[in-house]
Design a protein around this motif. Structure first.
Motif, PDB file in Angstrom:
ATOM      1  N   UNK A 330     -50.340  60.525  67.423  1.00  0.00           N
ATOM      2  CA  UNK A 330     -49.014  60.051  67.022  1.00  0.00           C
ATOM      3  C   UNK A 330     -48.112  59.800  68.223  1.00  0.00           C
ATOM      4  N   UNK A 331     -48.319  60.564  69.285  1.00  0.00           N
ATOM      5  CA  UNK A 331     -47.478  60.383  70.469  1.00  0.00           C
ATOM      6  C   UNK A 331     -48.082  59.393  71.456  1.00  0.00           C
ATOM      7  N   UNK A 332     -49.339  59.002  71.228  1.00  0.00           N
ATOM      8  CA  UNK A 332     -50.009  58.036  72.112  1.00  0.00           C
ATOM      9  C   UNK A 332     -50.706  56.973  71.268  1.00  0.00           C
ATOM     10  N   UNK A 333     -49.943  56.180  70.515  1.00  0.00           N
ATOM     11  CA  UNK A 333     -50.573  55.199  69.610  1.00  0.00           C
ATOM     12  C   UNK A 333     -51.443  54.178  70.330  1.00  0.00           C
ATOM     13  N   UNK A 334     -51.193  53.963  71.627  1.00  0.00           N
ATOM     14  CA  UNK A 334     -52.047  53.025  72.364  1.00  0.00           C
ATOM     15  C   UNK A 334     -53.426  53.604  72.632  1.00  0.00           C
ATOM     16  N   UNK A 335     -53.650  54.863  72.223  1.00  0.00           N
ATOM     17  CA  UNK A 335     -54.981  55.450  72.354  1.00  0.00           C
ATOM     18  C   UNK A 335     -55.974  54.806  71.386  1.00  0.00           C
ATOM     19  N   UNK A 336     -55.473  54.252  70.284  1.00  0.00           N
ATOM     20  CA  UNK A 336     -56.364  53.638  69.294  1.00  0.00           C
ATOM     21  C   UNK A 336     -56.882  52.318  69.859  1.00  0.00           C
ATOM     22  N   UNK A 337     -58.206  52.201  70.050  1.00  0.00           N
ATOM     23  CA  UNK A 337     -58.744  50.983  70.681  1.00  0.00           C
ATOM     24  C   UNK A 337     -58.639  49.773  69.756  1.00  0.00           C
ATOM     25  N   UNK A 338     -58.573  48.593  70.357  1.00  0.00           N
ATOM     26  CA  UNK A 338     -58.423  47.359  69.588  1.00  0.00           C
ATOM     27  C   UNK A 338     -59.578  47.130  68.624  1.00  0.00           C
ATOM     28  N   UNK A 339     -60.794  47.531  69.015  1.00  0.00           N
ATOM     29  CA  UNK A 339     -61.939  47.276  68.133  1.00  0.00           C
ATOM     30  C   UNK A 339     -61.812  48.056  66.818  1.00  0.00           C
ATOM     31  N   UNK A 340     -61.149  49.210  66.846  1.00  0.00           N
ATOM     32  CA  UNK A 340     -60.952  49.959  65.608  1.00  0.00           C
ATOM     33  C   UNK A 340     -59.932  49.261  64.712  1.00  0.00           C
ATOM     34  N   UNK A 341     -58.925  48.661  65.308  1.00  0.00           N
ATOM     35  CA  UNK A 341     -57.894  47.966  64.526  1.00  0.00           C
ATOM     36  C   UNK A 341     -58.471  46.764  63.795  1.00  0.00           C
ATOM     37  N   UNK A 342     -59.522  46.173  64.357  1.00  0.00           N
ATOM     38  CA  UNK A 342     -60.101  44.957  63.761  1.00  0.00           C
ATOM     39  C   UNK A 342     -61.191  45.255  62.734  1.00  0.00           C
ATOM     40  N   UNK A 343     -61.557  46.514  62.571  1.00  0.00           N
ATOM     41  CA  UNK A 343     -62.682  46.841  61.689  1.00  0.00           C
ATOM     42  C   UNK A 343     -62.290  46.849  60.217  1.00  0.00           C
ATOM     43  N   UNK A 344     -63.317  46.740  59.373  1.00  0.00           N
ATOM     44  CA  UNK A 344     -63.204  46.965  57.933  1.00  0.00           C
ATOM     45  C   UNK A 344     -64.239  48.020  57.563  1.00  0.00           C
ATOM     46  N   UNK A 345     -64.141  48.545  56.356  1.00  0.00           N
ATOM     47  CA  UNK A 345     -65.132  49.536  55.921  1.00  0.00           C
ATOM     48  C   UNK A 345     -66.537  48.944  55.956  1.00  0.00           C
ATOM     49  N   UNK A 346     -66.668  47.685  55.539  1.00  0.00           N
ATOM     50  CA  UNK A 346     -67.978  47.036  55.536  1.00  0.00           C
ATOM     51  C   UNK A 346     -68.529  46.886  56.941  1.00  0.00           C
TER      52      UNK A 346
END
Length: 358
Positions: A330-346
């Motif tokens: 929560x204090x380092x939101x840029x820790x979430x990598x871009x590839x995770x943001x683009x994913x779907x469950x499938x």
């Protein structure tokens, strides 16, 4: 073998291969606190600049030599200047080793051979510590039926690695014992269980890093996919506890020649982790998903030998550690990598089905 150990690490030069990684950077902090002089060796291939910054390292780190463990002259030079060596460098995800076995062989076998031979020839090194993995246990005793919640893993039980990563670490254990035993050099083998904590950033396809993955997916509003319904169990041990244990293993006299589990001795199911994280993100949806074929069903560590040899026990409960990880994200939101943001469950389920190695 002979051992020339000192309880006081003040001023000692400690070489950490893979030193810019998740565990390596935590170990650097712990060693600095103990008065040692850490020296990091890393090729910076595991993470991008953002993650390295979050780990407080990068190409400008004054403690870091950017280089590969496959570079034998470099490794020999750094080992010759070290009082202790911790070998943490590896191609370290099950998915990564399965899809790219050539890199796994280069790093985990050939690279380890270079490091171990350098230590064997260096009389200045007081102890070599190899970071192996609890993955060497596989599902447990080979060919013995078991349930997800049965038993513990003890250091002397038969081993049954399920994947290339685990098999390479088992080879590294044997190579360490054989070469350093013949050279009469001191060593300790450590088998960490499921390490987690602030600073951990998932790699693509690394389905077992569930604390980091579930927290980040929940923060993104994505589903929490439970392989095998989340019935498999893990022994989650906090990053700082692992670093503390490694520091102790460098000088503990009873650790000489030993193989030690690093865990808490407590089983936590993957579903329990998801439910705890959902308390922080009530909108997160938990969904059952297929089990990854090479993902162990899991168990917990028998910590009897660890506690006796190191005179130490982990201090962070998994509930508290998960809370600390959630707060870090929560204090380092840029820790979430871009590839995770683009994913779907499938796409995530498809990624777990690694193609056959070429």
């Amino acid at each position: 073998m002979t051992s020339q150990l000192h309880d006081d690490l003040t001023g000692a030069r400690v070489l950490i291969t893979g030193g810019a990684g998740f565990i390596g950077t935590a170990l650097r902090t712990a060693l600095t606190g103990a008065g040692a002089r850490p020296a990091l060796l890393d090729n910076l291939s595991a993470y991008g600049p953002t993650t390295l910054t979050l780990l407080d390292t990068g190409s400008n780190d004054p403690d870091l030599t950017v280089g590969d463990i496959g570079n034998e002259p470099l490794v020999r030079r750094l080992v010759a200047d070290a009082d202790y060596v911790v070998h943490a460098a590896a191609h370290s995800s099950v998915h990564g080793c399965t899809t790219d076995p050539q890199t796994a062989v280069r790093s985990n076998l050939a690279g380890t051979d270079i490091v171990v031979r350098a230590v064997a020839g260096a009389r200045n090194v007081r102890r070599f510590v190899l970071l192996s993995t609890a993955q060497v246990y596989g599902h447990g005793v080979p060919h013995t039926p078991r349930t997800e919640h049965a038993g513990v893993f003890t250091e002397d039980q038969p081993l049954d690695p399920l994947n290339i990563y685990a098999n390479s670490k088992l080879w590294a254990e044997g190579h360490t014992r054989q070469l350093l035993g013949m050279a009469e050099r001191d060593f300790t083998v450590l088998r960490p269980f499921s390490v987690y904590g602030p600073g951990q950033v998932p790699k693509p396809g690394a389905a077992s890093w569930v604390v980091a993955q579930f927290t980040m997916y929940a923060a993104l509003g994505q589903q929490l996919l439970l392989n095998n319904g989340g019935r498999q169990v893990r022994d989650f041990i906090f990053r700082d506890d692992v670093a503390d244990a490694i520091v102790r293993s460098l000088t503990a006299p009873a650790a000489s020649g030993q193989t030690l589990n690093l865990g808490t001795g407590a089983q936590t199911s993957v579903r329990e982790v998801a439910e705890h994280i959902r308390r922080h993100f009530p909108e997160a949806e938990i969904v059952d998903a297929p089990r990854v074929a090479q993902d162990p069903l899991g168990s917990c560590a028998d910590t009897t030998r660890m506690r006796s040899v190191l005179n130490w026990s982990p201090s962070v409960r998994v509930e508290d550690g998960v809370d600390r990880y959630v707060q870090w994200v929560r204090t380092a939101p840029n820790a979430i990598p871009d590839w995770m943001r683009a994913e779907t469950s499938t796409s995530r389920v498809i990624a777990w089905r690694a193609p056959a190695p070429m």
